[in-house]
Design an enzyme around this catalytic site. Structure first.
Site, mmCIF file in Angstrom:
data_model
loop_
_atom_site.group_PDB
_atom_site.id
_atom_site.type_symbol
_atom_site.label_atom_id
_atom_site.label_comp_id
_atom_site.label_asym_id
_atom_site.label_seq_id
_atom_site.Cartn_x
_atom_site.Cartn_y
_atom_site.Cartn_z
ATOM 1 N N LYS A 159 -11.438 0.439 -4.518
ATOM 2 C CA LYS A 159 -10.678 1.681 -4.393
ATOM 3 C C LYS A 159 -10.325 2.176 -5.797
ATOM 4 C CE LYS A 159 -7.847 1.921 -0.863
ATOM 5 N NZ LYS A 159 -6.750 1.666 0.121
ATOM 6 N N TYR B 148 -2.898 -2.797 5.611
ATOM 7 C CA TYR B 148 -3.691 -2.266 4.497
ATOM 8 C C TYR B 148 -3.225 -0.851 4.187
ATOM 9 C CZ TYR B 148 -6.158 -0.223 8.516
ATOM 10 O OH TYR B 148 -6.466 0.439 9.680
ATOM 11 N N ASP C 80 2.359 8.274 4.817
ATOM 12 C CA ASP C 80 1.026 8.564 5.357
ATOM 13 C C ASP C 80 0.501 7.433 6.246
ATOM 14 O OD1 ASP C 80 -1.071 10.493 5.483
ATOM 15 O OD2 ASP C 80 -2.310 9.223 4.206
ATOM 16 N N PHE D 139 -11.044 -8.040 5.958
ATOM 17 C CA PHE D 139 -10.644 -9.066 6.918
ATOM 18 C C PHE D 139 -11.574 -9.132 8.123
ATOM 19 C CE2 PHE D 139 -7.580 -5.447 7.165
ATOM 20 C CZ PHE D 139 -8.097 -4.820 8.291
ATOM 21 N N GLY E 100 -2.566 6.983 12.375
ATOM 22 C CA GLY E 100 -3.231 6.198 13.404
ATOM 23 C C GLY E 100 -4.440 5.409 12.955
ATOM 24 N N LYS E 101 -5.045 5.778 11.817
ATOM 25 C CA LYS E 101 -6.194 5.039 11.314
ATOM 26 C C LYS E 101 -5.797 4.018 10.255
ATOM 27 C CE LYS E 101 -10.187 6.984 10.744
ATOM 28 N NZ LYS E 101 -10.890 6.194 11.800
#
Length: 444
Positions: free
Chosen positions: A182, A333, A312, A228, A315-316
């Site tokens: 990232k 995460y 933020d 994971f 749902g994801k």
């Protein structure tokens, strides 16, 4: 005559083909069908993709839509393929061998998936630095003229394979990605440091958290996240996968519904709340393998997000292991303190009760959240105090930051930002803890 195979993909789980995904060339509707053998001994890969094959095309679309990249990477992938961004089938056909979880999607002519040889394409540090120097122009999606799964949001992300001695590259055949790199965008300085701090704090207080390390590639800070849902076995030269789904897949929502206010927070549409919500997630958790454990995990996850000001958390940003024997939440995460970034909107992705403004979360809103999600108020009060004490204990003194200093790529210039972040989270956590005592006595 049209090649009908072009409109069908095999769905595989491990070394077994478990079904097909078919695109109706006339209606453009998707259908996912399990094989008779999988129907006998397998499991539904998502709660709404039932083994009886009676699910609607919308369910298959939502599942696949959520498995693909978001943001700029999604647009770049669609542009490279010459298709609409909504053309899920073509995108899955291209990068479906390395999506999240254990399920892979490959062209139908492939009648077997076992016996694949490991293919490793090294990604040298100099090559990565050069690409990062020019990523605003060239992006991170395509390597060797081949699209790689590059998940995008606020950060640029790249899926990579890292072997047991730390070599970074791309894996094919019996290999696939094991880590996510990232990076930062120009308008978000210190975003990687921010996430590294929040993830390590979550780990330090004992919450299940994805393993992360901090590293610099030249001048570019990067967070290396260990997946994971992947495990590399060096002796077998193979990456084994564990199946996971995200919150939107669990709730049968499209990626456009990852925020509770799925149409936005404009005056005329802010009352529409058909997207992912805490109420829906807590209700879903009651049907998981261990409802008590799942409820506690979800409650701690949300309270920690409030303490670190991770507005933020949509749902994801929550996922679960999902297979024949398990439906349990994965480690946390994407934990970021959004309050440190004035350029971002400071609105909660999912409301606490009826409140979306993080500055208006007080005792009443916490009690409203408990009633809305059917949580015992005394339990909420107790867990809030316990979690807050753990956070405050970690952030008191210099121990936590001193441990972060031990990371090889952390420099003395990073410490003032860590200290500002610590002070921000400490103050917020103290305030939330002070609300706990009165929660059980509030009637909404």
């Amino acid at each position: 005559m049209a090649n009908t195979n072009a409109y069908q993909l095999n769905v595989s789980y491990g070394d077994e083909i478990i079904g097909t995904v078919t695109l109706d060339s006339t209606t453009n509707l998707l259908r996912l069908s399990y094989s008779p053998q999988w129907q006998q001994h397998g499991f539904a890969i998502s709660p709404h993709l039932q083994l009886n094959n009676r699910h609607t095309p919308e369910v298959a679309y939502n599942y696949l839509d959520n498995a693909l990249p978001e943001g700029e990477a999604r647009k770049l992938l669609a542009e490279k393929l010459g298709v609409s961004e909504k053309n899920v089938y073509s995108q899955v056909q291209t990068i479906g061998s390395d999506l999240a979880g254990a399920v892979a999607f490959k062209p139908a002519p492939e009648t077997q998936v076992d016996g694949a040889q490991p293919v490793f394409r090294p990604l040298e540090e100099a090559e990565l630095i050069e690409r990062l120097d020019n990523k605003e122009e060239f992006g991170l999606l395509t390597w060797d003229d081949k699209p790689r799964l590059s998940v995008a949001g606020v950060q640029d992300k790249l899926n990579v394979f890292i072997d047991d001695v730390g070599c970074i590259g791309f894996g094919d055949g019996s290999l696939c990605s094991t880590h996510i790199l990232k990076f930062e965008k120009k308008n978000c300085p210190n975003l990687v440091l921010n996430e590294f701090f929040c993830m390590k704090l979550s780990e330090a207080i004992g919450l299940p958290t994805a393993n992360v390390t901090f590293r610099r590639f030249g001048p570019h800070p990067a967070l290396i996240v260990k997946r994971f849902d992947r495990k590399y076995i060096a002796d077998k030269k193979k990456v084994f996968r564990r199946h996971v789904i995200d919150g939107c897949q669990a709730l049968n929502l499209s990626r456009d519904h990852k925020y509770e206010r799925n149409l936005g927070d404009g005056r005329d549409v802010q009352h529409i709340r058909d997207g992912a919500s805490l109420e829906k997630l807590f209700k879903f958790s009651q049907g998981m393998s261990s409802p008590v454990e799942s409820t506690k995990w979800l409650l701690q996850w949300q309270l920690f997000n409030l303490m670190i000001s991770n507005y933020d958390s949509h749902g994801k940003n929550v996922s679960l292991y999902f297979d024949k024997h398990n439906a349990r939440f994965t480690p946390a995460y994407d934990l970021v303190n959004i309050a440190m970034f004035p350029q971002f909107k400071h609105v909660l992705a999912m409301a606490m009760g009826d409140e979306f403004d993080p500055n208006d979360i007080h005792t009443y809103q916490l009690a409203d959240f408990a009633e809305t999600c059917n949580i015992d108020k005394r339990l909420l009060s107790r867990i809030l105090v316990e979690l807050a004490d753990s956070v405050l204990n970690q952030l008191s003194g210099c121990t936590f930051i001193n441990e972060l200093k031990e990371q090889p790529s952390i420099t003395v210039e990073d410490i003032p930002y860590f200290e500002a972040l610590r002070d921000n989270i400490f103050a917020r956590t103290e305030y939330l803890k002070a609300q706990a005592e009165d929660i059980p006595s509030i009637t909404v």
